[in-house]
Write an enzyme that holds these catalytic residues in place. Sequence first.
Site, PDB file in Angstrom:
ATOM      1  N   ALA A 184       0.845  -1.199   0.000  1.00 15.12           N
ATOM      2  CA  ALA A 184       0.000   0.000   0.000  1.00 15.12           C
ATOM      3  C   ALA A 184       0.875   1.242   0.000  1.00 15.12           C
ATOM      4  O   ALA A 184       2.062   1.182   0.309  1.00 15.12           O
ATOM      5  CB  ALA A 184      -0.906   0.014   1.236  1.00 15.12           C
ATOM      6  N   THR A 238       1.081   4.179   2.212  1.00 17.35           N
ATOM      7  CA  THR A 238       0.539   4.426   3.555  1.00 17.35           C
ATOM      8  C   THR A 238       0.944   5.789   4.149  1.00 17.35           C
ATOM      9  O   THR A 238       0.635   6.053   5.309  1.00 17.35           O
ATOM     10  CB  THR A 238       0.971   3.301   4.528  1.00 17.35           C
ATOM     11  OG1 THR A 238       2.387   3.167   4.467  1.00 17.35           O
ATOM     12  CG2 THR A 238       0.320   1.983   4.186  1.00 17.35           C
ATOM     13  N   ASP A 264      -9.865   2.425   8.349  1.00 14.97           N
ATOM     14  CA  ASP A 264     -10.925   3.224   8.966  1.00 14.97           C
ATOM     15  C   ASP A 264     -11.040   4.603   8.309  1.00 14.97           C
ATOM     16  O   ASP A 264     -12.051   5.287   8.480  1.00 14.97           O
ATOM     17  CB  ASP A 264     -10.634   3.399  10.463  1.00 14.97           C
ATOM     18  CG  ASP A 264      -9.259   3.989  10.728  1.00 14.97           C
ATOM     19  OD1 ASP A 264      -8.295   3.574  10.051  1.00 14.97           O
ATOM     20  OD2 ASP A 264      -9.140   4.869  11.604  1.00 14.97           O
ATOM     21  N   TYR A 272      -5.659   9.641   0.900  1.00 10.50           N
ATOM     22  CA  TYR A 272      -5.385   8.252   1.299  1.00 10.50           C
ATOM     23  C   TYR A 272      -6.694   7.473   1.438  1.00 10.50           C
ATOM     24  O   TYR A 272      -6.850   6.385   0.880  1.00 10.50           O
ATOM     25  CB  TYR A 272      -4.603   8.245   2.618  1.00 10.50           C
ATOM     26  CG  TYR A 272      -4.415   6.872   3.233  1.00 10.50           C
ATOM     27  CD1 TYR A 272      -3.537   5.942   2.676  1.00 10.50           C
ATOM     28  CD2 TYR A 272      -5.120   6.495   4.389  1.00 10.50           C
ATOM     29  CE1 TYR A 272      -3.364   4.681   3.249  1.00 10.50           C
ATOM     30  CE2 TYR A 272      -4.953   5.246   4.961  1.00 10.50           C
ATOM     31  CZ  TYR A 272      -4.079   4.348   4.384  1.00 10.50           C
ATOM     32  OH  TYR A 272      -3.914   3.097   4.950  1.00 10.50           O
ATOM     33  N   TRP A 280      -5.109   2.241  12.897  1.00  9.67           N
ATOM     34  CA  TRP A 280      -3.990   2.593  13.791  1.00  9.67           C
ATOM     35  C   TRP A 280      -2.986   1.438  13.928  1.00  9.67           C
ATOM     36  O   TRP A 280      -2.662   1.004  15.037  1.00  9.67           O
ATOM     37  CB  TRP A 280      -4.522   2.972  15.172  1.00  9.67           C
ATOM     38  CG  TRP A 280      -5.417   4.159  15.248  1.00  9.67           C
ATOM     39  CD1 TRP A 280      -6.174   4.710  14.243  1.00  9.67           C
ATOM     40  CD2 TRP A 280      -5.682   4.973  16.400  1.00  9.67           C
ATOM     41  NE1 TRP A 280      -6.878   5.786  14.709  1.00  9.67           N
ATOM     42  CE2 TRP A 280      -6.597   5.977  16.030  1.00  9.67           C
ATOM     43  CE3 TRP A 280      -5.242   4.954  17.716  1.00  9.67           C
ATOM     44  CZ2 TRP A 280      -7.073   6.942  16.919  1.00  9.67           C
ATOM     45  CZ3 TRP A 280      -5.706   5.899  18.615  1.00  9.67           C
ATOM     46  CH2 TRP A 280      -6.604   6.881  18.213  1.00  9.67           C
TER      47      TRP A 280
HETATM   48  N1  LIG Z   1      -0.299   1.826   8.935  1.00 12.12           N
HETATM   49  C1  LIG Z   1      -1.519   2.057   9.424  1.00 12.12           C
HETATM   50  O1  LIG Z   1      -1.695   2.758  10.429  1.00 12.12           O
HETATM   51  C2  LIG Z   1      -2.713   1.442   8.754  1.00 12.12           C
HETATM   52  C3  LIG Z   1      -3.981   1.695   9.283  1.00 12.12           C
HETATM   53  C4  LIG Z   1      -5.086   1.112   8.662  1.00 12.12           C
HETATM   54  C5  LIG Z   1      -4.913   0.300   7.547  1.00 12.12           C
HETATM   55  N2  LIG Z   1      -3.653   0.101   7.045  1.00 12.12           N
HETATM   56  C6  LIG Z   1      -3.514  -0.749   5.855  1.00 12.12           C
HETATM   57  O2  LIG Z   1      -2.890  -1.957   6.270  1.00 12.12           O
HETATM   58  C7  LIG Z   1      -2.107  -2.493   5.186  1.00 12.12           C
HETATM   59  C8  LIG Z   1      -0.709  -2.805   5.679  1.00 12.12           C
HETATM   60  O3  LIG Z   1      -0.137  -1.582   6.147  1.00 12.12           O
HETATM   61  P1  LIG Z   1       1.377  -1.500   6.642  1.00 12.12           P
HETATM   62  O4  LIG Z   1       1.422  -0.450   7.689  1.00 12.12           O
HETATM   63  O5  LIG Z   1       1.896  -2.879   6.904  1.00 12.12           O
HETATM   64  O6  LIG Z   1       2.061  -0.910   5.317  1.00 12.12           O
HETATM   65  P2  LIG Z   1       3.603  -0.596   5.093  1.00 12.12           P
HETATM   66  O7  LIG Z   1       4.400  -0.932   6.304  1.00 12.12           O
HETATM   67  O8  LIG Z   1       3.672   0.797   4.525  1.00 12.12           O
HETATM   68  O9  LIG Z   1       4.008  -1.656   3.967  1.00 12.12           O
HETATM   69  C9  LIG Z   1       3.570  -1.554   2.654  1.00 12.12           C
HETATM   70  C10 LIG Z   1       4.575  -2.261   1.787  1.00 12.12           C
HETATM   71  O10 LIG Z   1       4.129  -2.202   0.430  1.00 12.12           O
HETATM   72  C11 LIG Z   1       5.259  -1.899  -0.368  1.00 12.12           C
HETATM   73  N3  LIG Z   1       4.885  -1.359  -1.667  1.00 12.12           N
HETATM   74  C12 LIG Z   1       4.646  -0.066  -2.006  1.00 12.12           C
HETATM   75  N4  LIG Z   1       4.390   0.028  -3.326  1.00 12.12           N
HETATM   76  C13 LIG Z   1       4.451  -1.221  -3.829  1.00 12.12           C
HETATM   77  C14 LIG Z   1       4.299  -1.758  -5.138  1.00 12.12           C
HETATM   78  N5  LIG Z   1       4.030  -0.969  -6.187  1.00 12.12           N
HETATM   79  N6  LIG Z   1       4.423  -3.099  -5.303  1.00 12.12           N
HETATM   80  C15 LIG Z   1       4.721  -3.900  -4.259  1.00 12.12           C
HETATM   81  N7  LIG Z   1       4.895  -3.446  -2.997  1.00 12.12           N
HETATM   82  C16 LIG Z   1       4.755  -2.114  -2.794  1.00 12.12           C
HETATM   83  C17 LIG Z   1       6.016  -0.900   0.477  1.00 12.12           C
HETATM   84  O11 LIG Z   1       7.325  -0.689   0.001  1.00 12.12           O
HETATM   85  P3  LIG Z   1       8.000   0.767   0.311  1.00 12.12           P
HETATM   86  O12 LIG Z   1       8.141   0.884   1.782  1.00 12.12           O
HETATM   87  O13 LIG Z   1       9.310   0.657  -0.427  1.00 12.12           O
HETATM   88  O14 LIG Z   1       7.072   1.797  -0.272  1.00 12.12           O
HETATM   89  C18 LIG Z   1       5.964  -1.612   1.827  1.00 12.12           C
HETATM   90  O15 LIG Z   1       6.984  -2.579   1.962  1.00 12.12           O
HETATM   91  C19 LIG Z   1      -2.174  -1.448   4.060  1.00 12.12           C
HETATM   92  O16 LIG Z   1      -3.166  -1.829   3.154  1.00 12.12           O
HETATM   93  C20 LIG Z   1      -2.601  -0.184   4.771  1.00 12.12           C
HETATM   94  O17 LIG Z   1      -3.301   0.702   3.922  1.00 12.12           O
HETATM   95  C21 LIG Z   1      -2.562   0.636   7.635  1.00 12.12           C
END
Ligand SMILES: NC(=O)c1ccc[n+]([C@@H]2O[C@H](COP(=O)([O-])OP(=O)(O)OC[C@H]3O[C@@H](n4cnc5c(N)ncnc54)[C@H](OP(=O)(O)O)[C@@H]3O)[C@@H](O)[C@H]2O)c1
Length: 285
Positions: free
Chosen positions: A61, A63, A103, A126, A151
């Site tokens: 994603a 993020t 959320d 976002y 979160w």
């Molecule tokens: N973080 C939050 O607070 C939160 C809250 C609610 C929902 N979510 C959702 O939960 C899910 C997991 O979140 P997370 O915090 O684990 O995300 P994250 O730590 O930002 O990890 C996302 C991963 O996706 C990679 N990525 C980005 N562009 C890509 C592409 N084109 N192809 C393949 N991989 C790619 C990123 O690489 P780079 O780091 O190199 O960009 C990163 O390794 C996401 O769907 C997010 O929207 C997150």
Amino acid sequence: MRILVTGSNGQLGNEIRLLAENYPDFNFIYTDIDELDITDPLKVDAFFIANRPQVIINCAAYTSVDKAESDETTARLINATAVENLAKSATSIGALIVHISTDYVFDGKSYIPRNESDKTNPQSVYGRTKLAGEDAVRQYATKGIILRTSWLYSAFGNNFVKTMIKYGKERSELNVVFDQVGTPTYAKDLAKVILDIIPSALQHTGTDLYHYSNEGVASWYDFARIVIAFSGIKCEINPILTKDYPLPAPRPYFSVLNKAKIKEMYKIKIPYWSDSVKDCIQRLG
Ligand SMILES: NC(=O)c1ccc[n+]([C@@H]2O[C@H](COP(=O)([O-])OP(=O)(O)OC[C@H]3O[C@@H](n4cnc5c(N)ncnc54)[C@H](OP(=O)(O)O)[C@@H]3O)[C@@H](O)[C@H]2O)c1
């Protein structure tokens, strides 16, 4: 069973990697942007045909919530167009796609925990791009699960827990907003739920939407206080209002998700948020 984890170098992806040894029947394939850039439909299709995963867990994603306000093109490409690529390719090989949403698809103006059937109204780039990603799964996946969470933090990557520990060590006091309320979610707990529900989810067709966070409710101020207390750091946390901490992207004021549907469907027990924060901080040492 072959399970492809995309974006596996992120918070959630890394927690899935760690839990993998508890699931000997699952054969995991881990990719991130270097191995499989999900924004490239031809590469996605070729990868799916070559590896034939039965399940795709999309942890990839864009993020950076604030950065997205000035970079909608990239946010949309990763959070929506790429999800369409995954959903179409998953359908072509009969695979289940498990997709993670947020959320932030809600406006946060109602003080009732949000149900899956509640009207969405994202307030940020976002949130809008994540909602478009959900729509892509609904439109193109024949077998899909969308899990909205909130979160998210973990022992990996950058997140609120690690930021509070870092600044808490450097400064004698920190100001943290207390008028935004939601539920912190430990990526390790979310990862376990995803892996636990896969066998049963595979039996369903169509797309199902579920809310998942840890149990309980907190403001960012409460969250910060717990992190600082569990870390044994001496730092005063001051409650402040959102208006006194302006950020590019608007945040929902009330972000609590109702988890009744996933608890009922999959008979899961969800850990209380601060118990999970304690586990994460113990792991961080
Ligand atoms: N973080 C939050 O607070 C939160 C809250 C609610 C929902 N979510 C959702 O939960 C899910 C997991 O979140 P997370 O915090 O684990 O995300 P994250 O730590 O930002 O990890 C996302 C991963 O996706 C990679 N990525 C980005 N562009 C890509 C592409 N084109 N192809 C393949 N991989 C790619 C990123 O690489 P780079 O780091 O190199 O960009 C990163 O390794 C996401 O769907 C997010 O929207 C997150």
